[in-house]
Write a protein that holds these residues in place. Structure first.
Motif, mmCIF file in Angstrom:
data_model
loop_
_atom_site.group_PDB
_atom_site.id
_atom_site.type_symbol
_atom_site.label_atom_id
_atom_site.label_comp_id
_atom_site.label_asym_id
_atom_site.label_seq_id
_atom_site.Cartn_x
_atom_site.Cartn_y
_atom_site.Cartn_z
ATOM 1 N N SER A 89 78.755 51.957 -3.227
ATOM 2 C CA SER A 89 78.411 50.510 -3.529
ATOM 3 C C SER A 89 78.917 49.574 -2.735
ATOM 4 O O SER A 89 79.236 49.886 -1.463
ATOM 5 C CB SER A 89 79.056 50.239 -4.947
ATOM 6 N N GLU A 103 72.687 57.266 -4.211
ATOM 7 C CA GLU A 103 72.413 55.942 -4.659
ATOM 8 C C GLU A 103 73.562 55.058 -3.489
ATOM 9 O O GLU A 103 74.588 55.355 -3.273
ATOM 10 C CB GLU A 103 73.365 55.677 -6.178
ATOM 11 N N SER A 117 78.134 58.259 -4.438
ATOM 12 C CA SER A 117 77.453 57.214 -4.307
ATOM 13 C C SER A 117 78.016 55.938 -3.557
ATOM 14 O O SER A 117 79.457 56.270 -2.954
ATOM 15 C CB SER A 117 77.363 56.503 -5.855
ATOM 16 N N ASP A 125 67.394 57.972 0.002
ATOM 17 C CA ASP A 125 67.195 57.874 -1.433
ATOM 18 C C ASP A 125 67.942 58.963 -2.426
ATOM 19 O O ASP A 125 67.945 58.749 -3.441
ATOM 20 C CB ASP A 125 65.646 57.872 -2.239
ATOM 21 N N GLY A 157 70.204 49.877 0.686
ATOM 22 C CA GLY A 157 71.648 50.265 0.592
ATOM 23 C C GLY A 157 72.633 49.628 1.213
ATOM 24 O O GLY A 157 72.471 48.495 1.714
#
Length: 426
Positions: A231, A115, A229, A112, A122
């Protein structure tokens, strides 16, 4: 009559319970508490994640094995450790009291903190737990049906790097066996200041050996990497210079990614003053004893150990199997000393031995002690390393199934050093 509780049943906790049962008196009670019903051999997780092992092949049911050794077992998560009260609150509603406590919980996986990191919500896979590895195997099969770029590595603050190298190179081996390696660009991303650092400032020539392996297998790498992070399909990474500035930003496309997370102490330990540091790792002296609670010991990954050095990107120190085994041995003997009215005097050796498999070869290293400067600083490579790990896995799991707690890693290190001597004579 004393009640000794071992909290956790991973590699450290299981060995600790078996060792403690041998050291304890017949009238003493040993109890293991774990939120998971089985022991699993964590070093085999990269094989599970590629389908080279099934999860059941590396698991041992705890309750029947421990029962045969006259060790109690409670399957429940701990919600709070209360050392001032000699008590542990459990998720099942029970409160277990103890005379001596050994904390062997392993870490909480801090997905956590970044991100998009991790297998639960995730975009990256994990090999930290056998269940994660089994899930990664399913994703791997999907990937191989439609291959593309891969990113593998360890994020900032991670303290376990060997499995990341293993997994990257095992994936390379598996892709070549499937004859699709040419369709898969691969990048290794790590917080380490250089390839082969391993959180130990290298061992022997691990830098040269691992760089050579990566070059030969066409794996690019980014070191001193800070993952900002993740994505869907893109990892956002900053490559950090020695002065802490951002040297270069990378947006790495991927169709499959596995990143080891940073570790922290489990929630049941967090915030217990005098027991843990701010990160939740347990404070321990050279005898594995907590300096503030004299009947509490700790072993394994949950123990607070400072890093080898300060780097622009945080790099943790691994707790290898040899070190954990040595901690368990010392802790058991020291608890017996306390029960006999004596002060603890046994200290763990804190040496490191690692057999890193690459699927068709590997690198082995021995560091005595783990933190430099060292008396032994050795590494070697070859196909024998793969064979050694396969043999060690079978040997270790077989012994655990029979409830035998012996110095497995100590035997492995002397065997490896013996192999080196034989090579020198040849």
């Amino acid at each position: 009559m004393a009640h000794i509780v071992v909290l956790g049943a991973g590699l450290g906790g299981t060995l600790m319970a078996l060792e403690m049962r041998k050291e304890a008196r017949k009238t003493d009670t040993v109890t293991v508490i774990s939120d998971y019903p089985t022991f699993h051999f964590t070093p085999s997780n990269p094989w599970v994640a590629t389908g080279w092992r099934t999860p059941d092949a590396i698991k041992v049911e705890l309750a029947p094995m421990l029962s045969k050794k006259k060790i109690g077992f409670i399957q429940s998560a701990a919600t709070k450790v209360r050392p001032a009260d000699n008590a542990i609150d459990l998720a099942n509603g029970e409160t277990v009291t103890y005379d001596y406590l050994v904390i062997a919980t392993g870490p909480d996986l801090a997905f956590d903190e970044i991100e998009g990191l991790g297998p639960h919500g995730g975009f990256t896979q994990s090999i930290c737990h056998v269940d994660h590895a089994a899930n990664a195997k399913e994703k791997w099969e999907e990937f191989c049906a439609n291959p593309g770029p891969i990113v593998v590595g360890a994020v900032q603050g991670a303290s376990c790097y060997g499995p990341a190298y293993e997994y990257a190179l095992i994936l390379d081996t598996d892709l070549r066996k499937r004859k699709i390696r040419d369709k898969v660009p691969m990048t290794f991303v790590t917080a380490e200041p250089y390839v082969g650092h391993l959180g130990l400032d290298g061992v022997g020539d691990t830098k040269g050996l691992l760089e050579s392996e990566m070059r030969n297998r066409h794996i690019r790498w980014i070191t001193s990497a800070r993952v900002k992070s993740v994505s869907d399909g893109v990892m956002h990474v900053e490559e950090v210079a020695e002065d802490g500035s951002v040297k270069q930003a990378h947006d790495l496309d991927f169709k499959f990614a596995m990143m080891l997370p940073a570790f922290r102490g489990v929630s049941a330990l967090q915030g217990v003053e005098g027991l843990v540091n701010p990160r939740g790792f347990v404070l321990a002296d050279k005898t594995q004893r907590n300096p503030n609670y004299g009947n509490v010991f700790s072993i394994g990954v949950c123990v607070a150990i400072p890093p080898v050095a300060n780097y622009p990107v945080p790099v943790g120190v691994p707790k290898t199997g040899f070190m954990i085994e040595s901690m368990a041995h010392a802790a058991a003997k020291n608890i017996r000393s306390l029960m006999d009215g004596e002060e603890p005097r046994h200290e763990a050796t804190w040496n490191a031995v690692c057999i890193a498999d690459f699927g068709d070869g590997g690198v082995a290293f021995v560091a005595m002690p783990q933190i430099p400067p060292r008396n032994v600083n050795w590494s070697a490579e070859g196909g024998w390393v793969h064979l050694a790990k396969v043999a060690f896995e079978k040997y270790f799991i077989g012994k655990i199934r029979r409830g035998v707690g012996e110095p497995f890693y100590e035997r492995a290190v002397f065997d490896m050093l013996g192999i080196t001597k034989l090579k020198e004579k040849a």
